[in-house]
Scaffold this active site. Structure first.
Site, mmCIF file in Angstrom:
data_model
loop_
_atom_site.group_PDB
_atom_site.id
_atom_site.type_symbol
_atom_site.label_atom_id
_atom_site.label_comp_id
_atom_site.label_asym_id
_atom_site.label_seq_id
_atom_site.Cartn_x
_atom_site.Cartn_y
_atom_site.Cartn_z
ATOM 1 N N TYR A 59 -1.168 -0.722 10.508
ATOM 2 C CA TYR A 59 -1.324 -1.001 9.071
ATOM 3 C C TYR A 59 -0.126 -0.466 8.288
ATOM 4 O O TYR A 59 0.484 -1.184 7.496
ATOM 5 C CB TYR A 59 -2.621 -0.377 8.558
ATOM 6 C CG TYR A 59 -2.894 -0.680 7.101
ATOM 7 C CD1 TYR A 59 -3.275 -1.963 6.699
ATOM 8 C CD2 TYR A 59 -2.762 0.297 6.109
ATOM 9 C CE1 TYR A 59 -3.526 -2.257 5.356
ATOM 10 C CE2 TYR A 59 -3.012 0.019 4.780
ATOM 11 C CZ TYR A 59 -3.398 -1.260 4.406
ATOM 12 O OH TYR A 59 -3.638 -1.548 3.083
ATOM 13 N N SER B 1 0.844 -1.201 0.000
ATOM 14 C CA SER B 1 0.000 0.000 0.000
ATOM 15 C C SER B 1 0.870 1.238 0.000
ATOM 16 O O SER B 1 1.946 1.252 0.612
ATOM 17 C CB SER B 1 -0.901 0.019 1.235
ATOM 18 O OG SER B 1 -1.551 1.275 1.329
HETATM 19 N N1 LIG Z 1 -8.925 -1.319 -0.664
HETATM 20 C C1 LIG Z 1 -7.928 -0.456 -0.720
HETATM 21 O O1 LIG Z 1 -8.146 0.760 -0.944
HETATM 22 C C2 LIG Z 1 -6.506 -0.897 -0.550
HETATM 23 C C3 LIG Z 1 -5.490 0.059 -0.694
HETATM 24 C C4 LIG Z 1 -4.166 -0.352 -0.544
HETATM 25 C C5 LIG Z 1 -3.862 -1.672 -0.304
HETATM 26 N N2 LIG Z 1 -4.881 -2.588 -0.150
HETATM 27 C C6 LIG Z 1 -4.501 -3.980 0.107
HETATM 28 O O2 LIG Z 1 -5.126 -4.822 -0.835
HETATM 29 C C7 LIG Z 1 -5.331 -6.126 -0.277
HETATM 30 C C8 LIG Z 1 -6.782 -6.543 -0.441
HETATM 31 O O3 LIG Z 1 -7.574 -5.567 0.214
HETATM 32 P P1 LIG Z 1 -9.141 -5.410 -0.004
HETATM 33 O O4 LIG Z 1 -9.390 -3.952 -0.119
HETATM 34 O O5 LIG Z 1 -9.624 -6.328 -1.059
HETATM 35 O O6 LIG Z 1 -9.661 -5.833 1.441
HETATM 36 P P2 LIG Z 1 -10.946 -6.677 1.919
HETATM 37 O O7 LIG Z 1 -12.082 -6.431 1.001
HETATM 38 O O8 LIG Z 1 -11.072 -6.342 3.358
HETATM 39 O O9 LIG Z 1 -10.476 -8.196 1.734
HETATM 40 C C9 LIG Z 1 -9.413 -8.688 2.492
HETATM 41 C C10 LIG Z 1 -9.182 -10.129 2.109
HETATM 42 O O10 LIG Z 1 -8.077 -10.633 2.885
HETATM 43 C C11 LIG Z 1 -8.502 -11.842 3.501
HETATM 44 N N3 LIG Z 1 -7.783 -12.124 4.735
HETATM 45 C C12 LIG Z 1 -7.678 -11.381 5.848
HETATM 46 N N4 LIG Z 1 -6.942 -12.015 6.776
HETATM 47 C C13 LIG Z 1 -6.578 -13.202 6.230
HETATM 48 C C14 LIG Z 1 -5.827 -14.310 6.675
HETATM 49 N N5 LIG Z 1 -5.283 -14.339 7.901
HETATM 50 N N6 LIG Z 1 -5.649 -15.354 5.827
HETATM 51 C C15 LIG Z 1 -6.177 -15.347 4.606
HETATM 52 N N7 LIG Z 1 -6.937 -14.347 4.130
HETATM 53 C C16 LIG Z 1 -7.116 -13.289 4.930
HETATM 54 C C17 LIG Z 1 -9.987 -11.643 3.750
HETATM 55 O O11 LIG Z 1 -10.596 -12.887 4.033
HETATM 56 P P3 LIG Z 1 -11.873 -13.055 5.036
HETATM 57 O O12 LIG Z 1 -13.088 -12.774 4.205
HETATM 58 O O13 LIG Z 1 -11.758 -14.452 5.516
HETATM 59 O O14 LIG Z 1 -11.693 -12.034 6.116
HETATM 60 C C18 LIG Z 1 -10.387 -11.027 2.422
HETATM 61 O O15 LIG Z 1 -10.493 -12.018 1.438
HETATM 62 C C19 LIG Z 1 -4.896 -6.013 1.192
HETATM 63 O O16 LIG Z 1 -3.587 -6.512 1.337
HETATM 64 C C20 LIG Z 1 -4.933 -4.524 1.458
HETATM 65 O O17 LIG Z 1 -4.083 -4.138 2.502
HETATM 66 C C21 LIG Z 1 -6.187 -2.239 -0.264
#
Ligand SMILES: NC(=O)c1ccc[n+]([C@@H]2O[C@H](COP(=O)([O-])OP(=O)(O)OC[C@H]3O[C@@H](n4cnc5c(N)ncnc54)[C@H](OP(=O)(O)O)[C@@H]3O)[C@@H](O)[C@H]2O)c1
Length: 235
Positions: A157, A141
């Protein structure tokens, strides 16, 4: 529209594949004819994932759990993996300010966001070595970038993402001799559970951009930090 650069179907492992950016990536790679190993904590609850058309194999994986990760690697066996996308991640909860830090939650955030991608990459290294175009892409990120001033707060984070970006930079050096490309990427501010409804871009746009980037990554790009739309990111 994303174009398919590859001639043959590849095997892509995506963690956190049941929702958000992970699910978007599964859709992109499956639509392009690749074989996707979609890893998630609770396969029995991954309804949206089950509906994705194409060659999608759903497997259990908690990236913070060493036993689950080892079982996942055993299930993968000796097959070749072309792309590992370390996408699973957490924000780390509400108590991560200077005055109200939840230290257990901070450690947990590190286990998921930082240690998890490192461990899985190491477990799947033999599989990646077999690929002619191996890539390890970790969704980091911009919030972990030292070169950006984005205000204060969210210490857990941000530090977990700074750390995983550094880990991937170092790993890129170590795996260069094996021709394995390793990059941290920023997916944009994306409309997911984590990013919120007011985020800048929908999942399809982020995942489509990442798909294009990942499909064409070269060894010359390894060890550098990229954005979802193919621009180099400041560290
Ligand atoms: N959205 C943004 O604006 C943004 C910006 C920068 C970076 N990111 C990064 O992008 C990635 C995906 O984010 P997202 O926005 O799609 O978030 P999200 O919608 O909250 O989804 C997070 C995913 O990670 C899984 N997860 C969490 N803990 C886990 C574990 N211990 N083992 C396996 N799976 C696990 C969740 O599974 P469960 O359903 O089981 O909880 C879910 O599938 C993350 O690394 C996040 O930090 C996101």
């Amino acid at each position: 529209m994303a174009t398919v650069e590859t001639k043959t179907a590849e095997t892509i492992v995506i963690t956190g594949a049941n929702r958000g950016i992970g699910l978007g990536l599964v859709r992109c790679f499956a639509a392009a004819g690749h074989h996707v190993v979609a890893a998630c904590r609770q396969p029995d609850k991954a309804e949206a994932l089950r509906l994705v058309p194409g060659a999608v194999e759903i497997m259990q994986l908690d990236v913070a759990d060493a036993v689950s990760s080892a079982a996942f690697a055993r299930q993968i066996g000796t097959r070749t993996i072309d792309v590992l996308i370390n996408n699973a991640g957490v924000m780390g909860g509400n108590k991560q300010g200077f005055a109200n830090m939840d230290y257990d939650a901070w450690l947990r955030t590190f286990e998921i966001n930082t240690l998890g991608p490192f461990r899985l990459t190491s477990l799947l290294l033999p599989n990646l070595k077999q690929s002619k175009h191996a890539r390890v892409v970790t969704i980091s990120s911009q919030m972990g970038a030292f070169g950006l001033d984005m205000g204060f707060g969210t210490y857990a984070y941000r530090s977990s993402k700074s750390a995983v970006s550094k880990v991937m930079q170092v790993l890129a050096l170590e795996l260069k001799a094996d021709n394995i490309i390793v990059c941290p990427v920023h997916p944009g501010w994306v409309q997911t559970d984590m990013g919120g409804a007011n985020a800048q871009i929908p999942v399809e746009q982020s995942a489509g951009g990442l798909f294009k980037l990942i499909s064409t990554l070269t060894l010359a790009q390894s060890g550098r930090f990229w954005t979802w739309d193919g621009r180099e990111h400041i560290w």
